[in-house]
Design a protein around this motif. Structure first.
Motif, mmCIF file in Angstrom:
data_model
loop_
_atom_site.group_PDB
_atom_site.id
_atom_site.type_symbol
_atom_site.label_atom_id
_atom_site.label_comp_id
_atom_site.label_asym_id
_atom_site.label_seq_id
_atom_site.Cartn_x
_atom_site.Cartn_y
_atom_site.Cartn_z
ATOM 1 N N UNK A 451 0.831 -1.203 0.000
ATOM 2 C CA UNK A 451 0.000 0.000 0.000
ATOM 3 C C UNK A 451 0.869 1.258 0.000
ATOM 4 N N UNK A 452 1.980 1.216 0.737
ATOM 5 C CA UNK A 452 2.947 2.309 0.764
ATOM 6 C C UNK A 452 4.159 1.838 -0.039
ATOM 7 N N UNK A 453 4.467 2.480 -1.165
ATOM 8 C CA UNK A 453 5.518 1.967 -2.063
ATOM 9 C C UNK A 453 6.849 1.731 -1.381
ATOM 10 N N UNK A 454 7.188 2.577 -0.387
ATOM 11 C CA UNK A 454 8.472 2.397 0.267
ATOM 12 C C UNK A 454 8.477 1.194 1.221
ATOM 13 N N UNK A 455 7.288 0.721 1.584
ATOM 14 C CA UNK A 455 7.162 -0.502 2.388
ATOM 15 C C UNK A 455 6.547 -1.571 1.485
ATOM 16 N N UNK A 456 7.406 -2.114 0.637
ATOM 17 C CA UNK A 456 6.931 -2.979 -0.451
ATOM 18 C C UNK A 456 6.853 -4.429 0.006
ATOM 19 N N UNK A 457 5.786 -4.755 0.729
ATOM 20 C CA UNK A 457 5.579 -6.109 1.221
ATOM 21 C C UNK A 457 4.169 -6.559 0.875
ATOM 22 N N UNK A 458 4.003 -7.878 0.824
ATOM 23 C CA UNK A 458 2.680 -8.491 0.858
ATOM 24 C C UNK A 458 2.603 -9.258 2.167
ATOM 25 N N UNK A 459 1.555 -9.009 2.946
ATOM 26 C CA UNK A 459 1.424 -9.654 4.244
ATOM 27 C C UNK A 459 0.109 -10.416 4.278
ATOM 28 N N UNK A 460 0.207 -11.721 4.475
ATOM 29 C CA UNK A 460 -0.964 -12.591 4.514
ATOM 30 C C UNK A 460 -1.077 -13.230 5.891
ATOM 31 N N UNK A 461 -2.310 -13.349 6.340
ATOM 32 C CA UNK A 461 -2.554 -14.040 7.608
ATOM 33 C C UNK A 461 -3.023 -15.451 7.315
ATOM 34 N N UNK A 462 -2.401 -16.410 7.952
ATOM 35 C CA UNK A 462 -2.806 -17.816 7.876
ATOM 36 C C UNK A 462 -3.097 -18.270 9.298
ATOM 37 N N UNK A 463 -4.346 -18.218 9.687
ATOM 38 C CA UNK A 463 -4.751 -18.569 11.055
ATOM 39 C C UNK A 463 -3.950 -17.707 12.041
ATOM 40 N N UNK A 464 -3.111 -18.325 12.857
ATOM 41 C CA UNK A 464 -2.351 -17.575 13.864
ATOM 42 C C UNK A 464 -0.932 -17.252 13.399
ATOM 43 N N UNK A 465 -0.701 -17.285 12.085
ATOM 44 C CA UNK A 465 0.622 -17.005 11.537
ATOM 45 C C UNK A 465 0.541 -15.845 10.545
ATOM 46 N N UNK A 466 1.669 -15.169 10.361
ATOM 47 C CA UNK A 466 1.795 -14.159 9.306
ATOM 48 C C UNK A 466 2.852 -14.614 8.314
ATOM 49 N N UNK A 467 2.542 -14.435 7.046
ATOM 50 C CA UNK A 467 3.465 -14.745 5.957
ATOM 51 C C UNK A 467 3.795 -13.415 5.276
ATOM 52 N N UNK A 468 5.043 -12.966 5.432
ATOM 53 C CA UNK A 468 5.465 -11.663 4.915
ATOM 54 C C UNK A 468 6.377 -11.883 3.720
ATOM 55 N N UNK A 469 5.994 -11.303 2.591
ATOM 56 C CA UNK A 469 6.819 -11.396 1.391
ATOM 57 C C UNK A 469 7.323 -10.003 1.048
ATOM 58 N N UNK A 470 8.635 -9.869 1.060
ATOM 59 C CA UNK A 470 9.237 -8.581 0.698
ATOM 60 C C UNK A 470 9.528 -8.593 -0.798
ATOM 61 N N UNK A 471 8.960 -7.634 -1.517
ATOM 62 C CA UNK A 471 9.284 -7.502 -2.927
ATOM 63 C C UNK A 471 10.691 -6.918 -3.041
ATOM 64 N N UNK A 472 11.516 -7.515 -3.886
ATOM 65 C CA UNK A 472 12.899 -7.043 -4.032
ATOM 66 C C UNK A 472 12.894 -5.592 -4.481
ATOM 67 N N UNK A 473 13.615 -4.713 -3.778
ATOM 68 C CA UNK A 473 13.601 -3.294 -4.142
ATOM 69 C C UNK A 473 14.340 -3.069 -5.451
#
Length: 727
Positions: A451-473
């Motif tokens: 959502x904020x270009x300088x914080x280029x991540x996709x964050x998904x919730x899987x039950x009680x876990x978070x899966x964070x994917x950092x897009x290569x800058x």
């Protein structure tokens, strides 16, 4: 010979030269000069023996025999033959040559070593009629040749094997420190001269126990080479056993006196069972089983382990995070280490070896000093800490409207304005999704997508876990700045989402080639079930780039469920067969799922079993195009979600979605019943149908209907079409 003054060169790890120079001087070296990765000095042979016994920092002790310029290989051969080798080695003895460096004349170390060996062997054979043999392990004489530009130094290696091999560490941990580097760290921290001040030394992430063992040996005045059986001088003709025995006796006497000392407690903590066993074995071989305790506990138990000690010494070498997803774990580990130090170790001294100094900034403590080291080829920093209020990082100013901390409060690290904005955006997204989530029976969804270009991540919730994917800058972004933003984001996630820090997994998402996104990156085997409407699926957040469930296809799976009743369903490039499971739960008469990967067919089998589905659902490991060519069964409902590109070793030719979609869809439509429906999806943004397909079939784009609210910000994450036969 004992009083003969000789020139020597002692090698060490880079950045230990200054410490080594001080040590050599203390052991009798004269005219000591630092050079790259070592020091030169003059010394009596008796003190050279003493250095071999007592140096905690040296790797090799070299006694130069001859040096000179070599412009040709013949020059090297001639130079080596200037040495009277019959004065150093039995003509029937054993020999090894270590060669490093290169020049225009000698470009390969193997060739250089062979030339030196030939020169020695030929000289001895000429003079005695006999020749030594090559023996790489523990030879009678080890010769070291160092070539830089056109200058070579030929020396005897009096250490034999590297002196970092103390004899106690036969088993190492995952990121081991050499014994010499561990000693260098302790020297930098002042341990040898200050150990009497401390009632306890602890390594809360001790690995194989090297730091604790070296610290205990220093306090006990135990020579590092006391139990060493082999040196390079053992069978050297210039060796004086009587003088060596004098050095050994001295070391034994000092160690006997050291055993009578009142020593600090030495404690190591380790959580990994295999590493714990290795540490215990190492400690026993080091003769410290009564002096060092290794406990199967983690960092969070530090307060219980140390009790109410008002002063102590903590030194540790945390993991470096080489595997996929470990960066997030390491951030919270460093934060936890800082918390433990601030809350339970005020008044202590501490040292931290790190390959990632940026993580150390998250500890909430300012380092007093820092030193550069190399752990193997990895550049590292040794950070020293005075754990006192003066060095505690104070809390940041909170944003307007947030509660103010007390004057003396502190946090793990100051939160930047950008991180605060990121946290606020995340809270806003979660709040916005709540009404929609109340209507759904799903516990896997996206909460943030760059959502904020300088914080280029996709964050998904899987039950009680978070899966964070950092897009290569992009290359234009400073890597250090990008890492700071990543760590800022990770630091606020537990508080904003309520997910425990040890249940946040980080990956970096780069443009993938071929089947890279499906390759295994780790082997944890950490699968757990999640819910999506009526279905349950096994996901794995750690071992692969993808998790086993493409969240953006949730609406498509919901649509398949709604249309599947009584239908014969075909799912091509099925991945873990989540679409097929929904079809089966929706009442499909049968499902057939095809994928080339045996790993994902196995995963799909488990998904069917998890949902209690029966034998009418077929799983096929095959190349989808070949399978379509050979199989002529008719289906009522087909779903195809192929990769953009694939060059698997299991296929004769690669697959390109733009180039090959006409063949794929033509074959698939030939297997579709006249009244059937085919859904085709891909994520290649420049995809375009060939005109012939548009003429032959009814093609309707339904992409907008296959995007749920959690992916609304990125409506181009995939495209989807519905295909029918023309009447």
């Amino acid at each position: 010979m004992a009083n003969t003054i000789v020139d020597c060169f002692v090698t060490c790890a880079k950045h230990l030269e200054g410490l080594l120079a001080e040590e050599i001087q203390s052991l009798g070296g004269r005219e000591v000069k630092e050079t790259v990765a070592g020091v030169t000095f003059k010394s009596a042979m008796l003190d050279v023996y003493r250095i071999c016994m007592w140096s905690r920092l040296a790797n090799r002790v070299l006694l130069p025999m001859v040096q000179g310029n070599v412009e040709r290989a013949d020059d090297l051969y001639a130079l080596v033959q200037q040495v009277p080798w019959e004065d150093h080695l039995s003509p029937t003895g054993t020999l090894a040559v270590d060669f490093s460096g290169s020049s225009n004349a000698i470009r390969h170390t193997r060739f250089g070593a062979q030339t030196v060996k030939d020169a020695i062997v030929d000289l001895l054979r000429t003079k005695t009629g006999k020749r030594p043999t090559v023996q790489l392990k523990q030879p009678d004489l080890r010769v070291n040749a160092y070539l830089k530009r056109d200058h070579v130094i030929i020396a005897l290696d009096l250490s034999g094997d590297s002196l970092h091999q103390r004899g106690y560490r036969l088993q190492a941990g995952t990121a081991p420190l050499k014994e010499t580097l561990a000693a260098g760290v302790l020297y930098r921290l002042g341990w040898p001269n200050r150990w009497q001040e401390y009632p306890v030394l602890i390594d809360p992430m001790c690995g194989a126990g090297t730091l604790v063992i070296e610290a205990a040996h220093m306090a006990m005045d135990r020579a590092p080479a006391l139990n060493r059986q082999y040196f390079g001088f053992n069978r050297w003709y210039g060796h004086t056993p009587l003088h060596w025995r004098e050095i050994v006796t001295e070391a034994q006497d000092r160690f006997a006196a050291g055993l009578e000392r009142e020593l600090p407690e030495f404690i190591g903590l380790e959580t990994n069972q295999a590493t714990l066993k290795a540490a215990c074995n190492n400690i026993q071989r080091a003769g410290l089983q009564d002096k060092v305790q290794i406990k199967h506990q983690d960092l969070s138990t530090l307060a219980h382990v140390i009790g109410n000690q008002g002063k102590g010494f903590l030194v540790t070498n945390p993991p470096y995070g080489e595997r996929l997803g470990e960066d997030a774990t390491l951030l919270y580990l460093y934060q936890n280490l800082g918390t433990q130090l601030r809350e339970h170790c005020m008044g202590w001294d501490a040292g931290l070896i790190t390959g990632n100094p940026e993580l150390a900034k998250r500890m909430g403590l300012r380092a007093k000093r820092q030193y550069s080291f190399y752990n193997g080829a990895l550049p590292c920093k040794l950070l020293t800490f005075d754990v006192s209020p003066e060095y505690v990082v104070k809390a940041h100013k909170h944003a307007e409207g947030q509660a103010q901390p007390s004057r003396e409060a502190y946090v793990e690290a100051p939160v930047s304005a950008g991180a605060t904005m990121f946290a606020n955006r995340l809270r806003k997204n979660i709040k916005k999704l709540k009404p929609w989530l109340k209507q759904q029976n799903v516990d896997c969804y996206r909460i943030y997508d760059a959502d904020m270009p300088e914080y280029a991540f996709a964050i998904d919730r899987y039950a009680d876990w978070l899966h964070v994917q950092e897009y290569a800058p992009p290359a234009s972004v400073d890597p250090e700045r990008a890492q700071q933003r990543l760590l800022d984001a990770l630091s606020v996630l537990p508080d904003v989402t309520g997910v425990a820090s040890n249940q946040i997994v980080l990956k970096q998402r780069r443009k993938q080639k071929g089947t890279q996104q499906y390759k295994q990156h780790d082997q944890t085997g950490d699968f757990f079930p999640v819910t999506e409407y009526q279905a349950r699926f096994l996901v794995n957040l750690k071992d692969y780039l993808d998790t086993g469930l493409f969240l953006d296809h949730r609406p498509m799976r919901r649509q398949i469920f709604a249309e599947a009743s009584g239908q014969r369903v075909l799912n091509l490039y099925c991945y873990t067969a989540s679409v097929s499971v929904h079809a089966a739960l929706g009442g499909a008469a049968s499902t057939t799922s095809v994928d080339l990967s045996p790993t994902y067919i196995g995963w799909a089998t488990k998904n069917f079993a998890l949902n209690g589905l029966g034998e009418q659902h077929q799983l096929v490991q095959a190349d989808c195009l070949k399978w379509l060519e050979q199989n002529h069964t008719q289906y009522d409902l087909i779903f195809i979600d192929p990769p953009t590109f694939s060059n698997s070793k299991r296929t004769e030719q690669d697959f390109d979605i733009q180039r090959d979609h006409e063949k794929l869809l033509t074959l698939a439509m030939s297997r579709l019943h006249k009244q059937g429906t085919l859904y085709f999806s891909n994520n290649f943004r420049r995809f375009k149908f060939v005109d012939q397909l548009l003429y032959r079939f009814e093609v309707e784009e339904v992409s907008s209907k296959t995007i749920d609210p959690d992916f609304a910000r990125n409506p181009k994450i995939h495209r989807c079409w519905r295909l029918y036969h023309r009447n």
